[in-house]
Design a protein around this motif. Structure first.
Motif, short mmCIF file in Angstrom:
data_model
loop_
_atom_site.label_atom_id
_atom_site.label_comp_id
_atom_site.label_asym_id
_atom_site.label_seq_id
_atom_site.Cartn_x
_atom_site.Cartn_y
_atom_site.Cartn_z
N HIS A 55 -7.51 -6.90 -9.41
CA HIS A 55 -8.27 -6.85 -8.16
C HIS A 55 -7.36 -6.49 -6.97
N LEU A 56 -6.13 -7.01 -6.99
CA LEU A 56 -5.29 -6.89 -5.80
C LEU A 56 -4.52 -5.57 -5.72
N THR A 57 -4.21 -4.96 -6.84
CA THR A 57 -3.47 -3.69 -6.79
C THR A 57 -4.20 -2.64 -5.95
N PRO A 58 -5.49 -2.39 -6.19
CA PRO A 58 -6.18 -1.42 -5.31
C PRO A 58 -6.34 -1.92 -3.88
N ALA A 59 -6.48 -3.23 -3.71
CA ALA A 59 -6.58 -3.78 -2.35
C ALA A 59 -5.30 -3.52 -1.58
N PHE A 60 -4.15 -3.74 -2.22
CA PHE A 60 -2.87 -3.50 -1.55
C PHE A 60 -2.69 -2.01 -1.25
N ALA A 61 -3.13 -1.15 -2.17
CA ALA A 61 -3.01 0.30 -1.93
C ALA A 61 -3.84 0.70 -0.71
N LEU A 62 -5.05 0.15 -0.60
CA LEU A 62 -5.88 0.46 0.57
C LEU A 62 -5.25 -0.11 1.83
N ALA A 63 -4.68 -1.30 1.74
CA ALA A 63 -4.03 -1.91 2.90
C ALA A 63 -2.91 -1.01 3.43
N HIS A 64 -2.10 -0.49 2.52
CA HIS A 64 -1.01 0.40 2.92
C HIS A 64 -1.55 1.65 3.61
N GLU A 65 -2.62 2.22 3.06
CA GLU A 65 -3.18 3.44 3.64
C GLU A 65 -3.79 3.18 5.01
N LEU A 66 -4.52 2.08 5.15
CA LEU A 66 -5.12 1.76 6.44
C LEU A 66 -4.05 1.44 7.49
N GLU A 67 -3.02 0.73 7.07
CA GLU A 67 -1.93 0.41 7.98
C GLU A 67 -1.20 1.68 8.41
N ARG A 68 -1.03 2.62 7.47
CA ARG A 68 -0.41 3.90 7.80
C ARG A 68 -1.22 4.67 8.84
N ARG A 69 -2.54 4.48 8.80
CA ARG A 69 -3.42 5.16 9.75
C ARG A 69 -3.53 4.42 11.09
N GLY A 70 -2.79 3.32 11.22
CA GLY A 70 -2.74 2.62 12.50
C GLY A 70 -3.70 1.47 12.65
N HIS A 71 -4.33 1.01 11.56
CA HIS A 71 -5.28 -0.09 11.63
C HIS A 71 -4.60 -1.42 11.31
N HIS A 72 -5.28 -2.51 11.62
CA HIS A 72 -4.84 -3.85 11.29
C HIS A 72 -5.67 -4.36 10.11
N VAL A 73 -5.00 -5.00 9.16
CA VAL A 73 -5.67 -5.41 7.93
C VAL A 73 -5.34 -6.87 7.63
N ALA A 74 -6.34 -7.60 7.14
CA ALA A 74 -6.14 -8.98 6.70
C ALA A 74 -6.74 -9.13 5.30
N LEU A 75 -6.25 -10.11 4.55
CA LEU A 75 -6.68 -10.33 3.17
C LEU A 75 -7.31 -11.71 3.02
N ILE A 76 -8.44 -11.76 2.34
CA ILE A 76 -9.05 -13.01 1.90
C ILE A 76 -8.94 -13.08 0.39
N THR A 77 -8.36 -14.16 -0.11
CA THR A 77 -8.14 -14.29 -1.56
C THR A 77 -8.05 -15.76 -1.91
N ASP A 78 -7.55 -16.04 -3.12
CA ASP A 78 -7.33 -17.43 -3.51
C ASP A 78 -5.83 -17.73 -3.49
N GLU A 79 -5.43 -18.89 -3.95
CA GLU A 79 -4.03 -19.28 -3.87
C GLU A 79 -3.14 -18.37 -4.71
N ARG A 80 -3.64 -17.93 -5.87
CA ARG A 80 -2.85 -17.02 -6.69
C ARG A 80 -2.60 -15.72 -5.95
N GLY A 81 -3.66 -15.18 -5.33
CA GLY A 81 -3.53 -13.92 -4.63
C GLY A 81 -2.60 -13.99 -3.44
N ALA A 82 -2.60 -15.13 -2.74
CA ALA A 82 -1.74 -15.28 -1.57
C ALA A 82 -0.26 -15.28 -1.95
N ALA A 83 0.03 -15.69 -3.20
CA ALA A 83 1.42 -15.81 -3.62
C ALA A 83 1.86 -14.70 -4.57
#
Length: 397
Positions: free
Chosen positions: A22-50
């Motif tokens: 689940h998180l690999t594509p989420a991180f890829a999108l986060a990198h792309e959005l951040e590269r485009r100048g946007h701010h990104v936040a993640l909602i997940t569980d304890e495993r995902g946060a770590a």
């Protein structure tokens, strides 16, 4: 605010379960959005946060999500947790003010998407597998768009098909950078490098079957074998002894940090058919013998293997039929002639969707605009690198 307005920094919330799938594509999108100048936040569980690999710029918010198993007695508790998480997500949205919320499946995505629906925040779900997952099925009727990794997706209600955009499943930059590299030279005299993995925990069936199957290969192939295999810790010594008994050189480990470079060198992959595995194989263009996990929810790994197997880029073998003799038969058919294996590599490469992260970002940015960005790429990724997958020094077949 229009999703089509260029040059404006906006806020996006990504919501995903705590697994790598689940998180690999989420991180890829986060990198792309951040590269485009946007701010990104993640909602997940304890495993995902770590989880390792989370971008440093991506703050993680852990929300209760609840689970809905087979026991109805747990549904009330699960629903209460979801509603609590929904309330917390709405409070987060008050301060973060997202332009859109993007869900990647898994129960932690559920309260975030329900909060988006309640607050009328545009939303999209991304499905990594060729079967729409449980949470995404629950949300399909509530979101503005459904991004898929495959053109054919099971368990997707026909009434939602007008929302579907085929973007693919984003892969790690280190793997994607290999896409334009040629298939490693494979001739009648070269080494035959085989990479075997079974997911994050390995797979015992691969440890039991693959060494014996490789020992049954035609002598011209067997004599050139060089094997790299991931094993479970408890299987490591037994597998090492089995390869030694067959006099087959093999490098074994429970984990390989340089998996991208090993995939780059491989002539053939043997392993499971998880969504990230298929995305990486087709991004690089590597032939495969796929053994779908039989207990995967909704048999989604068999569905994941469908497209690349139909193309000729892989052979899919059900675990019940995965024997040493069947494995040897399939490898002999794929690799006895160099051009056959190279053509399979090219077929696999043609199934890849290297622009997945960019296309998904285009879709996300368009949410809230006049029309949703149409990022369906049917056959659009095959224009470049027309000779990828061919044996070095040979022309296209």
């Amino acid at each position: 605010m229009s999703g089509n307005t260029p040059g404006i920094s906006r806020h996006f919330v990504l919501a995903a379960g705590g697994t790598g799938g689940h998180l690999t594509p989420a991180f890829a999108l986060a990198h792309e959005l951040e590269r485009r100048g946007h701010h990104v936040a993640l909602i997940t569980d304890e495993r995902g946060a770590a989880i390792p690999g989370k971008p440093d710029f991506l703050p993680a918010h852990v929300l209760p999500a609840g689970r809905f198993g087979k026991n109805p007695l747990g549904w009330v508790k699960g629903a209460a947790a979801v509603m609590k998480g929904r309330g917390m997500a709405r409070r987060l949205f008050e301060t973060f003010q997202p332009a859109a919320v993007i869900g990647f499946g898994g129960y932690p995505a559920l309260p975030a998407l329900l909060a988006a629906n309640a607050d009328r925040v545009p939303s999209v779900i991304h499905e990594q597998n060729a079967v729409l997952g449980r949470v995404n099925r629950l949300l399909a009727g509530r979101v503005d768009a459904i991004a898929t990794s495959y053109e054919e997706v099971d368990r997707l209600d026909g009434k939602h098909r007008e929302k579907v955009h085929v973007v693919g499943n984003p892969v790690r930059p280190g793997v994607l950078s290999l896409r334009e590299e040629p298939f490693p030279a494979f001739t009648q005299d070269s080494l035959f490098r085989v990479l075997v993995t079974g997911g994050s925990q390995g797979a015992r069936v691969l440890s039991e079957v693959v060494p014996d199957g490789l020992s049954m290969l035609a002598p011209a192939l067997r004599s050139r074998l060089q094997v790299t295999q991931q094993c479970r810790p408890e299987d490591l010594e037994a597998v090492r002894a089995r390869y030694a008994s067959h006099d087959i050189p093999a490098e074994l480990a429970t984990y390989f940090e340089d998996m991208a470079s090993r995939l780059a060198d491989a002539h053939l992959f043997i392993g499971r058919a998880g969504a990230s595995t298929i995305a990486e194989l087709t991004a690089v263009g590597r032939p495969a013998i796929l053994v779908p996990l039989p207990i995967a929810t909704d048999d989604h790994q068999a569905a994941n293997a469908r497209e690349v197997a139909r193309s000729g880029g892989a052979r899919s073998i059900r675990q019940a039929r995965f024997t040493a003799s069947e494995l040897a038969k399939q490898i002999n058919a794929m690799a006895q002639h160099p051009e056959t294996l190279a053509n399979a590599a090219h077929a696999s490469w043609n199934c890849g969707r290297p622009d997945a992260a960019s296309d998904l970002a285009d879709l996300v940015e368009s949410l809230g605009g006049d029309t949703l960005q149409d990022v369906i790429r049917v056959g659009g990724n095959n224009a470049r690198g027309a000779t990828q997958g061919q044996v070095a020094g040979q022309g296209a077949a």
